[in-house]
Design an enzyme around this catalytic site. Structure first.
Site, PDB file in Angstrom:
ATOM      1  N   GLY A 151       0.479  -0.996   0.344  1.00  0.00           N
ATOM      2  CA  GLY A 151       0.086  -0.024  -0.247  1.00  0.00           C
ATOM      3  C   GLY A 151       0.876   1.285  -0.631  1.00  0.00           C
ATOM      4  N   ASN A 175       4.645  -6.468  -2.801  1.00  0.00           N
ATOM      5  CA  ASN A 175       5.207  -7.138  -2.645  1.00  0.00           C
ATOM      6  C   ASN A 175       3.564  -8.651  -1.623  1.00  0.00           C
ATOM      7  OD1 ASN A 175       4.476  -5.837   0.053  1.00  0.00           O
ATOM      8  ND2 ASN A 175       6.033  -6.929   1.188  1.00  0.00           N
TER       9      ASN A 175
HETATM   10  C1  LIG Z   1      -9.165  -9.140  -3.053  1.00  0.00           C
HETATM   11  C2  LIG Z   1      -8.335  -9.344  -1.858  1.00  0.00           C
HETATM   12  C3  LIG Z   1      -6.996  -8.008  -1.675  1.00  0.00           C
HETATM   13  C4  LIG Z   1      -6.295  -7.929  -0.587  1.00  0.00           C
HETATM   14  C5  LIG Z   1      -5.913  -6.961  -1.053  1.00  0.00           C
HETATM   15  C6  LIG Z   1      -5.079  -6.403   0.605  1.00  0.00           C
HETATM   16  C7  LIG Z   1      -3.918  -5.574  -0.485  1.00  0.00           C
HETATM   17  C8  LIG Z   1      -2.770  -5.486   0.823  1.00  0.00           C
HETATM   18  C9  LIG Z   1      -1.683  -4.091   0.069  1.00  0.00           C
HETATM   19  C10 LIG Z   1      -0.491  -4.149   1.987  1.00  0.00           C
HETATM   20  O1  LIG Z   1      -0.450  -2.929   2.050  1.00  0.00           O
HETATM   21  S1  LIG Z   1      -0.476  -5.271   2.867  1.00  0.00           S
HETATM   22  C11 LIG Z   1       1.278  -4.714   4.275  1.00  0.00           C
HETATM   23  C12 LIG Z   1       2.417  -4.981   3.207  1.00  0.00           C
HETATM   24  N1  LIG Z   1       3.730  -4.555   3.759  1.00  0.00           N
HETATM   25  C13 LIG Z   1       3.951  -4.982   4.691  1.00  0.00           C
HETATM   26  O2  LIG Z   1       4.727  -6.228   3.709  1.00  0.00           O
HETATM   27  C14 LIG Z   1       5.152  -4.636   5.157  1.00  0.00           C
HETATM   28  C15 LIG Z   1       5.415  -5.143   6.801  1.00  0.00           C
HETATM   29  N2  LIG Z   1       6.252  -4.229   7.392  1.00  0.00           N
HETATM   30  C16 LIG Z   1       7.509  -4.358   7.674  1.00  0.00           C
HETATM   31  O3  LIG Z   1       8.534  -5.517   6.307  1.00  0.00           O
HETATM   32  C17 LIG Z   1       8.136  -3.283   8.480  1.00  0.00           C
HETATM   33  O4  LIG Z   1       7.607  -3.461   9.232  1.00  0.00           O
HETATM   34  C18 LIG Z   1       8.900  -2.989   7.679  1.00  0.00           C
HETATM   35  C19 LIG Z   1       8.239  -1.983   7.410  1.00  0.00           C
HETATM   36  C20 LIG Z   1      10.436  -2.992   6.769  1.00  0.00           C
HETATM   37  C21 LIG Z   1       9.671  -1.609   9.152  1.00  0.00           C
HETATM   38  O5  LIG Z   1      10.552  -2.601   9.821  1.00  0.00           O
HETATM   39  P1  LIG Z   1      11.139  -2.639  10.955  1.00  0.00           P
HETATM   40  O6  LIG Z   1      11.874  -3.486  11.471  1.00  0.00           O
HETATM   41  O7  LIG Z   1      11.402  -0.819  11.280  1.00  0.00           O
HETATM   42  O8  LIG Z   1       9.904  -2.324  11.841  1.00  0.00           O
HETATM   43  P2  LIG Z   1       9.562  -3.310  12.296  1.00  0.00           P
HETATM   44  O9  LIG Z   1       9.443  -3.612  13.943  1.00  0.00           O
HETATM   45  O10 LIG Z   1       9.074  -4.789  11.298  1.00  0.00           O
HETATM   46  O11 LIG Z   1       7.526  -2.783  12.759  1.00  0.00           O
HETATM   47  C22 LIG Z   1       7.300  -2.138  13.685  1.00  0.00           C
HETATM   48  C23 LIG Z   1       5.851  -3.030  14.314  1.00  0.00           C
HETATM   49  O12 LIG Z   1       4.607  -2.062  13.397  1.00  0.00           O
HETATM   50  C24 LIG Z   1       4.232  -3.227  13.262  1.00  0.00           C
HETATM   51  N3  LIG Z   1       3.742  -3.292  11.166  1.00  0.00           N
HETATM   52  C25 LIG Z   1       4.665  -3.318  10.055  1.00  0.00           C
HETATM   53  N4  LIG Z   1       4.235  -3.440   9.063  1.00  0.00           N
HETATM   54  C26 LIG Z   1       2.708  -3.410   9.412  1.00  0.00           C
HETATM   55  C27 LIG Z   1       1.952  -3.413   8.987  1.00  0.00           C
HETATM   56  N5  LIG Z   1       2.226  -2.922   7.982  1.00  0.00           N
HETATM   57  N6  LIG Z   1       0.380  -3.477   9.714  1.00  0.00           N
HETATM   58  C28 LIG Z   1       0.424  -3.281  11.083  1.00  0.00           C
HETATM   59  N7  LIG Z   1       1.498  -3.357  11.491  1.00  0.00           N
HETATM   60  C29 LIG Z   1       2.779  -3.534  11.124  1.00  0.00           C
HETATM   61  C30 LIG Z   1       5.293  -4.240  13.177  1.00  0.00           C
HETATM   62  O13 LIG Z   1       3.864  -5.235  13.886  1.00  0.00           O
HETATM   63  C31 LIG Z   1       6.082  -4.218  14.243  1.00  0.00           C
HETATM   64  O14 LIG Z   1       4.572  -4.876  15.719  1.00  0.00           O
HETATM   65  P3  LIG Z   1       5.280  -4.684  17.275  1.00  0.00           P
HETATM   66  O15 LIG Z   1       4.130  -4.392  18.082  1.00  0.00           O
HETATM   67  O16 LIG Z   1       6.307  -3.269  17.459  1.00  0.00           O
HETATM   68  O17 LIG Z   1       6.191  -5.459  17.351  1.00  0.00           O
END
Ligand SMILES: CCCCCC/C=C/CC(=O)SCCNC(=O)CCNC(=O)[C@H](O)C(C)(C)COP(=O)(O)OP(=O)(O)OC[C@H]1O[C@@H](n2cnc3c(N)ncnc32)[C@H](O)[C@@H]1OP(=O)(O)O
Length: 300
Positions: A151, A175
């Protein structure tokens, strides 16, 4: 374009006129304004106006990762609508206030373990943000100063021009398949429009996150610059775009983008129902669970 999200009371409450930034950010003079021009915005969106230039910098600050929660989407929509309706502004620069992260994309917690009504409301807000940015009459430039998956990438792709900071950690791409989910057709359409059919086909299936040099090569971003030059580059690019008469640029943008937006506009409700059906499947909920656990374990 009218803001048509059918929101619940909580999110409707956020749609009050132009909330002021609480605390330190409230009334802070905008960078470089020197003339008492004030920042404004909402808790998660800081807007730094430069009325003389007709430009506003919109900084996303929903720590830790600027995930696009329903509240954050709502605040972004309010800011965008406000800027769109204010004749002072001809362009906006979208950037992040969270170090190293542009946006982690959609908030997975808005789709994991939620009831269908919530998922539907969330998806409607996601659609609305995309339509608002993609069809904006303003020049929209992405100053991408961090990683930008899924997103976050869609938000970037919806800008008119993308400047990415040259840091190998700042990958960008759709991704979704890596999470076991599918990029919706309108995400796919925007990527195809940007990098072409074959490159998009590979990138989408393999869930590519392009590091800056590859991102530039494939054309998912327009420019890669040293990190400390992202904002200044976005400003100079903005000046070039603003040199074009607004009416000619806006009509041309509409001509190019309308067919893509219309594909969603013609089937918004069906797209919402499709999303809710898909995301509610046990297998998809399991995939999201596994992915969220992976994110947690990465820390420990
Ligand atoms: C027809 C049906 C269609 C369905 C389509 C649905 C479409 C979806 C599109 C999307 O956007 S899905 C989301 C995709 N995003 C990702 O894959 C990114 C995931 N996150 C990461 O890879 C990493 O967090 C980062 C962005 C590289 C940052 O890394 P960093 O080491 O700095 O932080 P973290 O320790 O990983 O994260 C901190 C904290 O934030 C939470 N978190 C990260 N990303 C998300 C997210 N997308 N949504 C909610 N929460 C997220 C993570 O779990 C950590 O939480 P905590 O509680 O502190 O452990």
């Amino acid at each position: 374009m009218a803001l048509t999200v059918g929101l619940r009371p909580l999110t409707r409450a956020l749609l009050r006129p132009w909330a002021r930034v609480p605390g330190a950010a409230l009334g802070r003079p905008a960078a470089g304004s020197g003339d008492g021009v004030r920042c404004f915005g909402s808790p998660r969106v800081l807007v730094e106006p430069d009325p003389a230039a007709g430009v506003a910098v919109m900084k996303m600050r929903n720590p830790p990762v600027n995930s696009l929660s329903l509240e954050f989407l709502t605040e972004l929509l309010i800011s965008l609508e406000k800027l769109e309706n204010d004749k002072t502004f001809r362009g906006i620069i979208i950037t992040s206030d969270c170090p190293g992260i542009f946006s982690a994309g959609l908030d997975l917690l808005e789709m994991y373990g939620r009831d269908p009504a919530h998922c539907a409301e969330y998806w409607k807000a996601v659609q609305e943000l995309w339509l608002r940015v993609y069809l904006s009459n303003l020049v929209v430039i992405g100053a991408i100063n961090g990683i930008s998956p899924a997103g976050g990438c869609l938000l970037s792709l919806s800008c008119d021009y993308r400047v990415l900071a040259n840091n190998p950690k700042y990958a960008i791409g759709l991704n979704e398949t890596l999470l076991g989910i599918i990029a919706p057709f309108w995400f796919k359409d925007v990527l195809v429009n940007t990098i072409g059919h074959r490159a998009a086909e590979r990138a989408l299936q393999l869930g590519f996150l392009f590091p800056p040099s590859d991102a530039l090569q494939v054309g998912i971003v327009d420019q890669v610059v040293p990190e400390d030059q992202v904002q200044s580059t976005a400003r100079s690019v903005m000046a070039q775009w603003l040199a074009i008469p607004d009416h000619a640029r806006q009509l041309t943008k509409n001509l190019v983008r309308k067919p893509t937006a219309d594909r969603l506009l013609q089937q918004r409700d069906a797209d919402i129902q499709n999303f809710v059906r898909f995301i509610s499947r046990d297998s998809i909920q399991k995939s999201l669970h596994v992915y969220l656990e992976k994110l947690k374990q990465k820390k420990g």
